[in-house]
Design an enzyme around this catalytic site. Structure first.
Site, mmCIF file in Angstrom:
data_model
loop_
_atom_site.group_PDB
_atom_site.id
_atom_site.type_symbol
_atom_site.label_atom_id
_atom_site.label_comp_id
_atom_site.label_asym_id
_atom_site.label_seq_id
_atom_site.Cartn_x
_atom_site.Cartn_y
_atom_site.Cartn_z
ATOM 1 N N SER A 1 0.946 -1.064 -0.110
ATOM 2 C CA SER A 1 0.031 -0.110 -0.098
ATOM 3 C C SER A 1 1.014 1.432 -0.072
ATOM 4 O O SER A 1 1.959 1.323 0.670
ATOM 5 C CB SER A 1 -0.815 -0.065 1.172
ATOM 6 O OG SER A 1 -1.363 1.154 1.627
ATOM 7 N N TYR B 1 -1.442 -0.050 10.430
ATOM 8 C CA TYR B 1 -1.959 -0.739 9.330
ATOM 9 C C TYR B 1 -0.734 -0.768 8.156
ATOM 10 O O TYR B 1 -0.156 -1.545 7.595
ATOM 11 C CB TYR B 1 -3.109 -0.213 8.691
ATOM 12 C CG TYR B 1 -3.408 -0.644 7.066
ATOM 13 C CD1 TYR B 1 -3.198 0.215 6.048
ATOM 14 C CD2 TYR B 1 -3.729 -1.814 6.626
ATOM 15 C CE1 TYR B 1 -3.237 0.066 4.853
ATOM 16 C CE2 TYR B 1 -3.700 -2.116 5.486
ATOM 17 C CZ TYR B 1 -3.428 -1.401 4.466
ATOM 18 O OH TYR B 1 -3.474 -1.628 3.020
ATOM 19 N N LYS C 1 2.313 -3.407 6.437
ATOM 20 C CA LYS C 1 2.855 -3.604 5.171
ATOM 21 C C LYS C 1 4.241 -3.212 4.941
ATOM 22 O O LYS C 1 4.737 -4.097 4.193
ATOM 23 C CB LYS C 1 1.890 -2.593 4.074
ATOM 24 C CG LYS C 1 0.384 -2.841 4.280
ATOM 25 C CD LYS C 1 0.165 -4.176 3.464
ATOM 26 C CE LYS C 1 -1.365 -4.060 3.219
ATOM 27 N NZ LYS C 1 -1.759 -5.696 2.805
HETATM 28 C C1 WQD Z 1 -9.677 9.444 0.604
HETATM 29 C C2 WQD Z 1 -9.550 11.084 0.839
HETATM 30 C C3 WQD Z 1 -10.063 11.623 3.033
HETATM 31 C C4 WQD Z 1 -13.900 9.451 3.636
HETATM 32 C C5 WQD Z 1 -6.961 4.661 2.702
HETATM 33 C C6 WQD Z 1 -5.640 3.826 3.175
HETATM 34 C C7 WQD Z 1 -4.957 3.044 2.363
HETATM 35 C C8 WQD Z 1 -6.295 2.357 1.521
HETATM 36 C C9 WQD Z 1 -7.309 3.202 0.827
HETATM 37 C C10 WQD Z 1 -6.046 -0.007 2.255
HETATM 38 C C11 WQD Z 1 -8.983 11.314 1.995
HETATM 39 C C12 WQD Z 1 -11.267 12.057 2.452
HETATM 40 C C13 WQD Z 1 -12.721 10.121 3.239
HETATM 41 C C14 WQD Z 1 -14.893 10.447 4.023
HETATM 42 C C15 WQD Z 1 -13.539 12.470 3.125
HETATM 43 N N1 WQD Z 1 -6.702 1.327 2.292
HETATM 44 N N2 WQD Z 1 -12.592 11.520 2.887
HETATM 45 N N3 WQD Z 1 -14.511 11.778 3.886
HETATM 46 O O1 WQD Z 1 -7.370 7.407 3.671
HETATM 47 O O2 WQD Z 1 -6.393 7.983 1.184
HETATM 48 O O3 WQD Z 1 -6.298 5.774 2.064
HETATM 49 O O4 WQD Z 1 -7.604 3.820 2.014
HETATM 50 O O5 WQD Z 1 -5.065 -0.195 1.687
HETATM 51 O O6 WQD Z 1 -4.103 2.204 2.521
HETATM 52 O O7 WQD Z 1 -4.726 4.643 3.787
HETATM 53 O O8 WQD Z 1 -8.449 6.778 1.524
HETATM 54 O O9 WQD Z 1 -10.789 6.831 0.846
HETATM 55 O O10 WQD Z 1 -10.236 7.021 3.289
HETATM 56 O O11 WQD Z 1 -9.789 8.772 1.957
HETATM 57 O O12 WQD Z 1 -13.388 13.757 3.106
HETATM 58 O O13 WQD Z 1 -15.830 10.301 4.539
HETATM 59 O O14 WQD Z 1 -10.931 11.301 0.850
HETATM 60 O O15 WQD Z 1 -9.665 12.787 4.199
HETATM 61 O O16 WQD Z 1 -8.594 12.900 1.630
HETATM 62 P P1 WQD Z 1 -7.103 7.215 2.181
HETATM 63 P P2 WQD Z 1 -9.946 7.410 1.704
#
Ligand code: WQD
Length: 331
Positions: free
Chosen positions: A124, A148, A152
């Site tokens: 990741s 997490y 990885k």
């Molecule tokens: C994306 C963007 C949030 C939800 C994580 C893990 C990564 C992978 C994917 C496993 C960010 C914003 C999110 C919400 C928001 N997982 N957001 N409101 O955190 O980039 O990655 O998930 O492998 O390893 O780290 O993904 O989709 O949670 O967030 O504003 O309700 O959307 O702040 O900018 P992230 P995400």
């Protein structure tokens, strides 16, 4: 090739099983069904016409893993099985270190015992920690912002050290950015139980009226529109990246970013979703989420150069396919 896919009833695993079978490989799935359903095996068969083999096992259990390997002659392993909720990993670090690293070690040891020489690992972009985007494979890893991500990075290290003393081994460490979307059949996709942590499944549930409105976690980041920027990649592109990795794998350890190389902000993704689906998304701006970085997107040139892989599907297709799956799955 005959491939063991751990976590193969999960989101990325199931899409990869489809891509593997469509590329002519035979597939066996091992999954403990802690975050997926066995019905996904039927869906894979509906899409490709071939039913993968299936074992309901926990990959941290040596005897269970050994039974699977003893009943097959695998040419390679693709290891997806693992816990992946970033927030939960902060609250329950031991559960994550135990499950994610021990399962990797169990599989490596089984490969050693059964002389399986190809290993593709689902890593990741979180392993890059606070490194600044665009993220490059040669960057020294910084501590991930959560356990997490650390699991990885540790699994990558264990695989690299074991490959160093097994010269016949070929190992690919694939660092995913933000997988979104679903197979065009809408038979498989991202179906998190409960309230989604990730952006796209949250957006599709707001679109469906299952959740009231999206909270955008911060609009004061140093980005063009103040909201977080990520590298969203279609899950089918990601799945095809695994097939490319398996086909092009050579001896030694090879690290690849699987991303588009393009950054998209939260607001841009919401607008792309509205445009692609015609569905308005209600949102409010909320405080930043702990552990989030401002920008995370790939330098995707190495995978293109060495594996001939690049993401083909755009944001509109990612949004539309995610929406189709939500409507189909939600029924
Ligand atoms: C994306 C963007 C949030 C939800 C994580 C893990 C990564 C992978 C994917 C496993 C960010 C914003 C999110 C919400 C928001 N997982 N957001 N409101 O955190 O980039 O990655 O998930 O492998 O390893 O780290 O993904 O989709 O949670 O967030 O504003 O309700 O959307 O702040 O900018 P992230 P995400």
């Amino acid at each position: 090739m005959h491939i063991l896919v751990t976590g193969g009833t999960g989101y990325i695993g199931s899409h990869t099983c489809v891509a593997l079978q469509q590329a002519g490989h035979s597939v066996v799935v091992a999954d403990n069904l802690s975050n997926s359903k066995k019905e996904t095996i039927d869906q894979i068969k509906k899409i490709t016409g071939s039913r993968p083999g299936f074992y309901k096992i926990d990959c941290t259990r040596e005897t269970a893993v050994d039974r699977v390997f003893s009943e097959h002659h695998f040419d390679g392993v693709i290891h997806f099985a693992g816990l992946k909720a970033v927030g939960e990993s902060v609250e329950k670090p031991l559960k994550y270190y135990y499950n994610n690293t021990l399962s990797t070690m169990m599989l490596i040891d089984a490969c050693r015992r059964y002389d399986v020489k190809r290993f593709v690992f689902s890593s990741s972009a979180t392993v890059y920690g606070e490194n600044r985007a665009p993220l490059v494979e040669t960057m020294p890893l910084l501590p991930a912002t959560n356990p997490y991500g650390e699991t990885k990075a540790i699994s990558e290290r264990i695989l690299s050290d074991c490959a160093a003393v097994n010269p016949g081994w070929s190992v690919a460490l694939l660092r995913y950015f933000n997988p979104v979307g679903a197979h065009e059949s809408a038979l498989i996709g991202e179906a998190p139980s409960g309230i989604p942590n990730n952006l796209m499944p949250y957006v599709t549930k707001v679109a469906r009226g299952k959740l009231k409105k999206l909270s955008i976690f911060g609009n004061d980041y140093p980005t063009a529109d103040g909201t977080g920027v990520r590298d969203y990649v279609h899950v089918c592109d990601l799945a095809e990246g695994h097939v490319a990795a398996l086909n092009k794998l050579t001896r030694g350890v090879h690290i690849y970013n699987l991303g588009t190389g393009r950054g998209t902000s939260v607001l841009e993704l919401v607008r792309a979703f509205e445009e692609a689906t015609g569905v308005k998304i209600k949102y409010q701006v909320a405080p930043r989420r702990q552990g989030d970085v401002a920008e995370c997107y790939a330098d995707a040139s190495k995978a293109k150069k060495e594996m001939g892989w690049q993401a083909k599907r755009g944001l509109a297709e990612m949004c539309l396919s995610a929406w189709q799956f939500e409507k189909n799955y939600g029924q």
